[in-house]
Write a protein that holds these residues in place. Structure first.
Motif, PDB file in Angstrom:
ATOM      1  N   PHE A 179      -7.677  -1.170  -3.597  1.00 28.30           N
ATOM      2  CA  PHE A 179      -6.037  -1.349  -3.073  1.00 28.30           C
ATOM      3  C   PHE A 179      -6.246  -2.504  -3.218  1.00 28.30           C
ATOM      4  O   PHE A 179      -7.247  -3.793  -2.141  1.00 28.30           O
ATOM      5  N   SER A 216      -1.105   9.787  -3.969  1.00 24.74           N
ATOM      6  CA  SER A 216      -0.723   8.227  -3.087  1.00 24.74           C
ATOM      7  C   SER A 216      -2.721   8.084  -3.041  1.00 24.74           C
ATOM      8  O   SER A 216      -2.679   6.537  -2.293  1.00 24.74           O
ATOM      9  N   GLY A 225      -3.282   5.111  -5.191  1.00 21.94           N
ATOM     10  CA  GLY A 225      -2.011   4.183  -5.219  1.00 21.94           C
ATOM     11  C   GLY A 225      -0.680   5.016  -5.733  1.00 21.94           C
ATOM     12  O   GLY A 225       0.371   3.704  -5.612  1.00 21.94           O
ATOM     13  N   THR A 262      -4.352  -7.310  -3.610  1.00 19.25           N
ATOM     14  CA  THR A 262      -3.016  -8.048  -3.898  1.00 19.25           C
ATOM     15  C   THR A 262      -2.842  -8.727  -4.558  1.00 19.25           C
ATOM     16  O   THR A 262      -2.067  -9.848  -4.636  1.00 19.25           O
ATOM     17  N   THR A 294       0.693  -0.852  -0.190  1.00 23.66           N
ATOM     18  CA  THR A 294      -0.143  -0.160  -0.347  1.00 23.66           C
ATOM     19  C   THR A 294       0.772   1.197   0.071  1.00 23.66           C
ATOM     20  O   THR A 294       1.947   1.220   0.177  1.00 23.66           O
ATOM     21  N   THR A 316       0.635   0.804  -6.280  1.00 24.15           N
ATOM     22  CA  THR A 316      -0.085  -0.013  -5.626  1.00 24.15           C
ATOM     23  C   THR A 316      -0.956  -0.860  -6.642  1.00 24.15           C
ATOM     24  O   THR A 316      -1.746  -0.630  -7.298  1.00 24.15           O
ATOM     25  N   ARG A 342      -4.462  -2.493  -7.963  1.00 24.32           N
ATOM     26  CA  ARG A 342      -5.581  -1.407  -7.825  1.00 24.32           C
ATOM     27  C   ARG A 342      -6.613  -2.651  -8.740  1.00 24.32           C
ATOM     28  O   ARG A 342      -6.472  -2.863  -9.457  1.00 24.32           O
TER      29      ARG A 342
END
Length: 147
Positions: free
Chosen positions: A102, A66, A69, A104, A48, A84, A86
């Protein structure tokens, strides 16, 4: 072959030491495969934005995006942007998402890229090609991802 500058290798190692995935993605990978030199490097990560800032605390970071991301910074002669993973929702004017989540999952993140040749990723050792971008690159085809 994708040539990675030593400083970028170090950044990859930093993220890996924090147990986060990080990949070179998009134009740098595409241009490297075409034998073109570029000084803009896009990376994508499972970290993140707050963790990216922690990992890269020795760099002067631009974090004004930010909330999307994205963290930007300069490293020697390179302009680097790390975003990140997303998922995006409800685009305004066909490009700006009204909501960002966000995630993974690298493959899910790659679905929001524009072209298959810009969804090519490199982890420092392996090329990741979820949408057959390398084939499109070799055939000089520009193909979108999704609709």
């Amino acid at each position: 072959m994708i040539n990675i500058p030593n400083e970028i290798k170090r950044i990859i190692e930093l993220f890996n030491s924090f147990d986060h995935e990080v990949y070179l993605v998009g134009g740098y990978v595409r241009d490297s495969l075409l034998g073109k030199e570029t000084y803009d490097i896009d990376m994508t990560t499972s970290a993140t934005p707050s963790i990216v800032k922690e990992i890269l605390k020795e760099y002067e970071l631009d974090d004004k995006y930010s909330n999307y991301g994205c963290i930007k910074f300069k490293s020697n002669e390179y302009n680097i942007e790390i975003t990140t993973f997303r998922r995006e929702y409800d685009y305004k004017k066909h490009r700006r998402p009204s909501k960002i989540e966000f995630i993974t999952d690298l493959k899910e993140d790659l679905k929001i890229r524009d072209f298959t040749i810009n969804a090519l990723c490199y982890d420092g050792n392996n090329l990741i090609d979820v949408f057959n971008g390398l084939e499109d690159l070799n055939n000089k085809v520009i193909r979108t991802i999704g609709n």
